[in-house]
Design an enzyme around this catalytic site. Structure first.
Site, PDB file in Angstrom:
ATOM      1  N   LEU A 180       1.029  -1.310  -0.118  1.00 41.60           N
ATOM      2  CA  LEU A 180       0.145   0.038  -0.109  1.00 41.60           C
ATOM      3  C   LEU A 180       0.938   1.256   0.072  1.00 41.60           C
ATOM      4  CD1 LEU A 180      -2.648  -0.928   2.431  1.00 41.60           C
ATOM      5  CD2 LEU A 180      -2.553  -1.551   0.210  1.00 41.60           C
ATOM      6  N   ASP A 181       1.048   1.633  -1.237  1.00 40.91           N
ATOM      7  CA  ASP A 181       2.062   2.802  -1.389  1.00 40.91           C
ATOM      8  C   ASP A 181       1.635   4.264  -0.843  1.00 40.91           C
ATOM      9  OD1 ASP A 181       4.327   4.137  -2.709  1.00 40.91           O
ATOM     10  OD2 ASP A 181       2.504   5.252  -3.763  1.00 40.91           O
ATOM     11  N   ALA A 182       2.365   4.745  -0.134  1.00 43.18           N
ATOM     12  CA  ALA A 182       1.993   6.038   0.586  1.00 43.18           C
ATOM     13  C   ALA A 182       0.596   6.325   1.536  1.00 43.18           C
ATOM     14  CB  ALA A 182       2.206   7.374  -0.293  1.00 43.18           C
TER      15      ALA A 182
END
Length: 584
Positions: free
Chosen positions: A239-241
């Site tokens: 889960l990016d950023a």
């Protein structure tokens, strides 16, 4: 008796009530939960997840790579990457994180234009499925933002679906002074929409427009994407950023309760859909905030161990283990069903926010200055008062460890291997960046060509040329790869290196950094000792409290120790894995 599907619907409704409190009426929650179940095709689910189950063991090692790091004539890069894994990993790396492989407009993939497509220059979904059939596949869910050059964003501007209200907006006169920023670019970007000027929220760049999770249609679209990725063989979701996901005007817009609840909701859906799928949160923030994404064992399965890279680099260039030891002593053990995701290099730089409250400002500045001396660049972030502060160091790890605070020396390779030997022995799942796997140097030409600091550690290789160097015993790329594979070959066979095996920090002075691991069944102990300095050090075996009824051996050198009161000379950057049994 409550069925698994009924239990899931109840869990989803509970998550949704928290996420949309004050935004949706109670009677809207149940139909939305039902839609999410249908989107994930879980109407007939019969098995409930086992939240405290570990979906990993000591054999799990992840390689991080772009889809086009390796290039070969007349071959799709995804084919070449799979060929490299088959030819060089020798079964020692069982998982592959392919960084965003979707069509993109900037940031080397993290400004996604189409979440349902593979970039034409890489290959297609069949290539992704082929990789997933051989290796455990990790992919990015770029959940916080999307490209400004995408169908969704064009529809947003035209007030059409899909895309209507998908992006977060704010008024320029709003009080945004408390918003935590990872960049120095303007937070709001003015765009012309069919209904007039809008100011879209851009945490990272004007081309990366933040999504509006207040809109349930956006949440449903993300769930549709998750289901699609599962169908393509993705087993690990990064889960990016994600920490920036939910916004509240007037606050920090970081780590809000709704953000945590969205992670919980996605975990509920994913683990009902696939009992061995895993969520990893990418939250480049101070350690305490980072750890909060474990929740109560009900959020991320794994969190990136973001404090490890800068602390370990500082330790090795300073020759002092004090701060690394302090940090390790304060780290809580991961509960069963959760694990740390350990890395010391990645496609991004060496983050400095995770050093907050761990090093003094003066020591952090010394780290920054040393990395600049070694050819690194500094990326900055904006503070509330309009000032800037270093956010990350952009440098290849091999060049970052070319010397100490006194300058470059002859221990570059040994220091680099020492760093990996420490990382591989720590509690957690290890991940190795492909540029580190063969000791890449700073790529100044690529950085100059792209104009982006991060490109310094994102080299592309012609595969045939790389093969020639990896097969040449006189080349440092060959030596680094072979030495890392030697470590992996031993590590993956030791029960005491299970990601959730017991770990205690040892007190051996500032020159030696050590910790003890014990296998879950308590049959194997490994004392991991590293000389993190450029001077020889003495290790008194009596300081390790070795059980005198057992035989002890260094797994790395096979040296045996029968005199448990002996004093051993530990060479600069030498690492020892002293064990009471050998599965090597």
């Amino acid at each position: 008796m409550t069925t698994a599907c009924e239990q899931l619907r109840f869990q989803l409704a509970t998550h949704l009530q928290v996420i949309y409190a004050g935004l949706l009426d109670t009677e809207q929650i149940t139909p939305l939960a039902d839609e999410l179940v249908e989107l994930m095709r879980l109407q007939g689910v019969t098995n409930e997840p086992r939240p405290a189950e570990n979906h990993w063991d000591q054999q799990d090692v992840v390689l991080i790579s772009y889809g086009d790091t390796l290039l070969a004539p007349d071959e799709w890069p995804l084919h070449t990457l799979l060929r490299f894994m088959d030819e060089y990993s020798e079964g020692l790396i069982n998982s592959l994180h392919i960084l965003p492989f979707f069509p993109f407009s900037s940031d080397d993939g993290f400004a996604v234009q189409d979440f349902f497509a593979v970039r034409d220059s890489l290959g297609d979904w069949q290539d992704i499925r082929d990789i997933a059939s051989h290796y455990r596949l990790m992919a990015d869910l770029v959940i916080n933002h999307g490209s400004s050059d995408s169908e969704w964003f064009r529809n947003f501007l035209q007030n059409k679906s899909p895309g209507r209200d998908f992006y977060f907006t704010a008024e320029p006169e709003a009080d945004l002074s408390a918003v935590v920023r990872p960049r120095t670019t303007p937070l709001l970007n003015e765009v012309e929409a069919v209904d007039g000027k809008r100011h879209v929220w851009c945490t990272f760049s004007p081309d990366q427009v933040d999504f509006n999770f207040r809109n349930p249609e956006l949440l449903k679209m993300m769930v549709r994407i998750v289901r699609f990725y599962l169908d393509q063989g993705v087993k690990i979701f990064r889960l990016d950023a994600v920490a920036f996901l939910w916004k509240e005007i007037g606050g920090s817009c970081l780590n809000l309760e709704q953000t945590h609840e969205v992670v919980r909701l996605l975990r509920s859906l994913i683990e009902y859909a696939c009992d061995d799928a895993v969520i990893i949160t990418e939250t480049n923030i101070p350690s305490r905030e980072n750890l909060s994404y474990f929740g109560n064992g009900n959020e991320a399965h794994c969190v990136y161990n973001f404090s490890l890279p800068p602390l370990l680099v500082y330790t090795l260039i300073s020759g002092d283990s004090h701060y690394l030891k302090q940090w390790l002593m304060a780290m809580p053990p991961a509960q069963d069903g959760t694990a740390f995701f350990n890395f010391i290099a990645s496609h991004d730089g060496i983050g400095l926010r995770p050093l907050e409250n761990l090093l003094t400002d003066a020591e952090e500045q010394k780290l920054v200055e040393t990395m600049q001396q070694f050819g690194g660049e500094i990326s900055w972030r904006s503070l509330n008062q309009g000032e800037s502060r270093p956010y990350e160091i952009n440098i290849s790890l091999f060049d970052a460890l070319q010397g100490t605070q006194d300058g470059p020396d002859s221990y570059n390779e040994d220091r680099f291997i020492c760093a990996h030997a420490i990382m591989l022995a720590l509690e957690g799942i290890p991940a190795i960046y492909i540029q580190s796997l063969f000791g890449s140097h700073n790529d100044y030409a690529r950085m100059a060509r792209t104009g982006h600091n991060r490109s310094i550690n994102r080299s592309q290789w012609q595969y045939q040329q790389l093969q020639e160097q990896l097969d040449d015993p006189h080349c440092h790329h060959h030596r680094v790869l072979q030495r890392l594979k030697h470590l992996l070959r031993i590590r993956t066979r030791q029960p005491a290196f299970h990601p959730n095996a017991t770990q205690f920090t040892l007190h051996l002075g500032s020159q030696l950094f050590g910790f003890w691991r014990q296998s879950p069944n308590r049959r194997q102990s490994i004392f991991c000792i590293a000389n993190i300095s450029n001077q020889q050090a003495e290790l008194r075996l009596s300081d390790l409290n070795l059980v005198n009824t057992q035989c002890w051996q260094d797994l790395l050198t096979r040296a045996e120790y029968s005199d448990l009161h002996a004093v051993i000379d530990v060479e600069p950057y030498q690492v020892m894995w002293i064990s009471n049994r050998s599965d090597s």
